[in-house]
Design an enzyme around this catalytic site. Structure first.
Site, short mmCIF file in Angstrom:
data_model
loop_
_atom_site.label_atom_id
_atom_site.label_comp_id
_atom_site.label_asym_id
_atom_site.label_seq_id
_atom_site.Cartn_x
_atom_site.Cartn_y
_atom_site.Cartn_z
CG ASP A 38 -2.16 0.75 1.15
OD1 ASP A 38 -2.11 1.92 0.76
OD2 ASP A 38 -3.23 0.18 1.47
CG ASP A 60 -4.94 1.73 4.28
OD1 ASP A 60 -4.95 2.94 3.97
OD2 ASP A 60 -5.02 0.83 3.43
CG ASP A 95 -4.65 0.42 -1.77
OD1 ASP A 95 -4.73 0.85 -2.94
OD2 ASP A 95 -5.19 0.99 -0.81
CG ASP A 135 -2.98 3.31 -2.80
OD1 ASP A 135 -2.16 2.51 -2.31
OD2 ASP A 135 -3.79 3.95 -2.10
MN LIG Z 1 -5.10 0.93 1.35
#
Ligand SMILES: [Mn+2]
Length: 302
Positions: free
Chosen positions: A125, A129, A229, A231
């Site tokens: 990621d 988070d 993720d 991203d």
């Molecule tokens: Mn994430």
């Protein structure tokens, strides 16, 4: 391997809508065929887990937006994920935004607890988070989705699918990270997560980073969950994500990491999130996601 694909078209854990179309974009990108080519048996969870549309929901608390419907969907997902492990099926969870990980991790936590299995999570990621309603700047739950299963945040999420800590942060590593909120960092340090930032990747190179990550988990756990993720990727390669952020993994780096993880034989479940077709270019982010899944499941060039 027998894989059960679980699609969770939920996008209201994030501000930028559209990741609810992620699962169909990955299907269009040839996921099923790819799994077949690798020699895996796969089945789709049918009927899937119902997800309401944001337009019909109350946002509720501004510091934990859509908490009630997210907890409800994640509770159902947790049950399904646990059922997969019970039935000796490999869960492949397709998001949706990253808030769905609260369901996935809660299901895994419960399934492995009753088996006395040590398990860990690799969180791939750009972000940590690891926010809580107290530290969040946006109020979006996809920014709290690793913190909650580790026991930080609102009870509705930390005690989802059983009132115990689902994931030990000491068995958790984050890689690809390049943007953390000030208070989030403090919680991460307190929890004792292991963090491989993009600066670490620059310094060590991807081969050494991947080697250290595998060693980290080999030393600590029997089974590994990988949550990706999209991203984490550089937006040049994966533009179709909710929060694109420069300086991410290159196309080659992420596939190398995925292949190295697969070679460890530790992986017991996979989750891919934040594919957002509304922001994508010719479905390239979904195709990238399918390539990552393929490598995590043992695909190699030669
Ligand atoms: Mn994430």
């Amino acid at each position: 391997m027998n894989i059960r694909v679980i699609e969770i078209p939920l996008d209201f854990g994030a501000s930028r809508r559209g990741s609810d179309m992620g699962p169909s974009a990955m299907r269009l990108a040839g996921l099923k065929q790819e799994l077949n080519n690798l020699g895996h048996e796969s089945e789709e969870l049918f009927p899937g887990i119902p997800v309401p549309s944001q337009e019909f929901l109350e946002m509720g608390d501004e510091k934990a937006k859509y908490l009630v419907p997210i907890a409800e969907v994640c509770g159902k997902l947790a049950k399904e994920v646990e059922r997969c492990i019970d039935e000796k099926l490999f869960p492949l969870v397709l998001g949706g935004d990253h808030s769905i990980a609260i369901g996935t991790l809660s299901g895994l936590g419960s399934a492995y607890k009753k088996r006395n299995k040590r398990w860990g999570t690799l969180w791939v990621d750009a972000h940590g988070d690891f926010n809580t309603p107290e530290s969040t700047l946006s109020g979006n739950i996809h920014g709290m989705s690793l913190a909650a299963p580790c026991g930080y945040g609102r009870k509705e999420l930390t005690a989802l699918h059983g009132d115990f800590r689902k994931l030990d942060p000491k068995n958790t590593a984050i890689v690809g990270v390049r943007d953390l909120d000030p208070k989030e960092k403090i919680t991460m340090k307190e929890a004792g997560l292991s963090v491989f930032t993009m600066t670490d990747v620059d310094r060590l190179g991807i081969a050494e980073t991947a080697k250290q990550i595998v060693q980290f988990f080999k030393d600590r756990v029997d089974v590994l969950h990988v949550s990706v993720d999209m991203d984490a990727m550089d937006p040049m390669t994966a533009p179709g994500v909710g929060i694109p952020l420069s300086g991410g993994f290159s196309y080659r780096e992420v596939l190398f990491l995925a292949e190295t993880l697969a070679a460890s034989s530790l992986i017991g479940s996979i989750e891919i999130v934040e594919v957002n077709p509304v922001l994508d270019v010719k479905n390239q982010t979904a195709r990238m996601a399918v390539e990552i899944i393929s490598r995590l499941l043992g695909g190699t060039i030669y």
